[in-house]
Design an enzyme around this catalytic site. Structure first.
Site, PDB file in Angstrom:
ATOM      1  N   GLU A  25      14.173  33.171  28.986  1.00 11.94           N
ATOM      2  CA  GLU A  25      13.800  31.869  29.220  1.00 11.94           C
ATOM      3  C   GLU A  25      13.070  31.449  30.521  1.00 11.94           C
ATOM      4  O   GLU A  25      12.271  30.505  30.531  1.00 11.94           O
ATOM      5  CB  GLU A  25      15.142  30.957  29.175  1.00 11.94           C
TER       6      GLU A  25
ATOM      7  N   ARG B 179     -13.873  42.986  31.947  1.00  9.83           N
ATOM      8  CA  ARG B 179     -15.174  43.202  31.408  1.00  9.83           C
ATOM      9  C   ARG B 179     -16.314  42.836  32.035  1.00  9.83           C
ATOM     10  O   ARG B 179     -17.474  42.848  31.687  1.00  9.83           O
ATOM     11  CB  ARG B 179     -14.999  42.776  29.807  1.00  9.83           C
TER      12      ARG B 179
ATOM     13  N   PRO C 137       4.255  29.651  30.785  1.00  5.49           N
ATOM     14  CA  PRO C 137       3.780  28.365  30.013  1.00  5.49           C
ATOM     15  C   PRO C 137       3.180  27.138  30.863  1.00  5.49           C
ATOM     16  O   PRO C 137       2.720  26.269  30.595  1.00  5.49           O
ATOM     17  CB  PRO C 137       4.837  27.940  28.983  1.00  5.49           C
TER      18      PRO C 137
ATOM     19  N   ASP D 149     -22.017  36.289  26.624  1.00  2.94           N
ATOM     20  CA  ASP D 149     -20.698  35.704  25.988  1.00  2.94           C
ATOM     21  C   ASP D 149     -20.714  34.159  25.708  1.00  2.94           C
ATOM     22  O   ASP D 149     -21.159  33.645  26.426  1.00  2.94           O
ATOM     23  CB  ASP D 149     -19.623  36.177  26.790  1.00  2.94           C
TER      24      ASP D 149
HETATM   25  C1  9D3 Z   1      11.708  25.923  25.643  1.00  2.00           C
HETATM   26  C2  9D3 Z   1      11.112  26.424  26.908  1.00  2.00           C
HETATM   27  N1  9D3 Z   1      10.116  27.209  26.628  1.00  2.00           N
HETATM   28  C3  9D3 Z   1       8.915  27.013  27.507  1.00  2.00           C
HETATM   29  C4  9D3 Z   1       7.947  26.675  26.820  1.00  2.00           C
HETATM   30  C5  9D3 Z   1      10.756  28.694  27.236  1.00  2.00           C
HETATM   31  C6  9D3 Z   1       9.954  29.693  27.147  1.00  2.00           C
HETATM   32  C7  9D3 Z   1       9.164  30.127  26.133  1.00  2.00           C
HETATM   33  C8  9D3 Z   1       8.338  31.265  26.096  1.00  2.00           C
HETATM   34  C9  9D3 Z   1       9.763  30.570  28.537  1.00  2.00           C
HETATM   35  C10 9D3 Z   1       9.049  31.615  28.564  1.00  2.00           C
HETATM   36  C11 9D3 Z   1       8.258  32.118  27.309  1.00  2.00           C
HETATM   37  C12 9D3 Z   1       7.543  33.354  27.594  1.00  2.00           C
HETATM   38  N2  9D3 Z   1       6.057  32.916  27.934  1.00  2.00           N
HETATM   39  C13 9D3 Z   1       5.047  33.274  28.725  1.00  2.00           C
HETATM   40  O1  9D3 Z   1       5.855  34.131  29.625  1.00  2.00           O
HETATM   41  C14 9D3 Z   1       4.164  32.947  28.852  1.00  2.00           C
HETATM   42  C15 9D3 Z   1       3.067  32.124  28.077  1.00  2.00           C
HETATM   43  C16 9D3 Z   1       3.269  31.430  27.018  1.00  2.00           C
HETATM   44  O2  9D3 Z   1       4.395  31.342  26.104  1.00  2.00           O
HETATM   45  N3  9D3 Z   1       2.336  30.636  26.376  1.00  2.00           N
HETATM   46  C17 9D3 Z   1       1.302  30.667  26.965  1.00  2.00           C
HETATM   47  N4  9D3 Z   1       0.925  31.343  28.005  1.00  2.00           N
HETATM   48  C18 9D3 Z   1       1.970  31.958  28.615  1.00  2.00           C
HETATM   49  S1  9D3 Z   1       1.807  32.964  29.873  1.00  2.00           S
HETATM   50  C19 9D3 Z   1       3.288  33.506  30.019  1.00  2.00           C
END
Ligand code: 9D3
Length: 247
Positions: free
Chosen positions: A123, A161, A96, A176
């Site tokens: 986490e 793709r 994220p 696209d």
């Molecule tokens: C409260 C803290 N959170 C961070 C926003 C903890 C957290 C949430 C979700 C930590 C890891 C995750 C798992 N998400 C992914 O691995 C992830 C992800 C996403 O959640 N949203 C958008 N793109 C991606 S790429 C990997």
């Protein structure tokens, strides 16, 4: 092109490998997949891949060592298969906190030989592993997923793709929505048989056989739809090139 996935859920990737356009491309040898489970690189009886965060707080953190060993195995496998320098392959963490993935990045990846993709769960991932091995972090956008696997598949799908020969119709990829080369407009509506469905006819111009008129109609539909739904894309779009003869 080769992708190596580091994931606690290797079975999820069967969908991308076996189904649809990406499945057919895999069967034809246009790309290959390696899947490495950090659990297989543990040495304790419980095959532990996560532990509690130092400093306290909710959830668990993925341990550095099983991830590092899985990455080493992926590097070695890639090296055995090609002349690629195993220390130069991109190691991408889906996170994220990463840079947002987009079509331009997909096009850049499509010209590469692939990557090692790290899928986080829990986490997060021990920062020392990230600092040592990860070369870039990619996000899909501002919503919360349960882990990196689906994000990795989205990124791979958007790249695969674009490979020559993957789509039946090479023009499909060029047409696209979001293709920056097309000014990043949304696609015009599509219609197929029957000519009248549920009392609703297909727009007459599409039956006319006038290719220039059809192209102009589609262009106008694209612009109207983009203006209504995604005006942000119009701001980034270049002015129409009059030399292409559509007007
Ligand atoms: C409260 C803290 N959170 C961070 C926003 C903890 C957290 C949430 C979700 C930590 C890891 C995750 C798992 N998400 C992914 O691995 C992830 C992800 C996403 O959640 N949203 C958008 N793109 C991606 S790429 C990997």
């Amino acid at each position: 092109m080769r992708f190596d996935l580091i994931t606690l859920f290797p079975d999820m990737f069967a969908a991308l490998r076996d189904q649809g356009v990406t499945g057919r491309a895999h069967a034809r040898g246009l790309w290959s997949l390696g899947v490495w489970n950090p659990r297989d690189f543990t040495e304790d009886v419980h095959r532990t891949v996560d532990d509690r965060p130092y400093g306290g707080g909710p959830g668990m953190v993925m341990m550095a060592e099983p991830l590092a060993r899985a990455v080493a195995a992926a590097r070695a496998a890639r090296h055995a298969e090609s002349a690629e320098d195993p220390d130069r392959v991109p190691v991408v963490l889906l996170s994220p906190a990463g840079r947002r993935h987009d079509q331009r990045l997909a096009q850049r990846w499509a010209r590469s030989s692939g990557a090692i993709l790290i899928c986080g769960r829990y986490e997060g991932v021990d920062q020392r592993f990230i600092d040592r091995h990860v070369t870039e972090e990619l996000s899909l956008g501002d919503y919360v997923l349960s882990g990196g696997e689906l994000a990795a598949m989205v990124v791979m799908d958007s790249v695969l793709r674009l490979l020559p020969g993957v789509l039946h119709d090479a023009q499909s990829a060029e047409q696209d929505s979001f293709n920056p080369a097309l000014g990043g407009l949304l696609d015009s509506p599509h219609y197929t048989r029957p000519e009248v469905w549920d009392g609703v006819p297909v727009p007459e111009v599409l039956l006319s056989g006038h290719h220039a008129q059809i192209a102009e109609w589609r262009r106008r539909q694209s612009l109207a739809l983009t203006l209504a739904r995604r005006p942000d894309l119009l701001e980034a779009a270049p002015a129409k090139d009059e030399a292409d003869g559509e007007d």
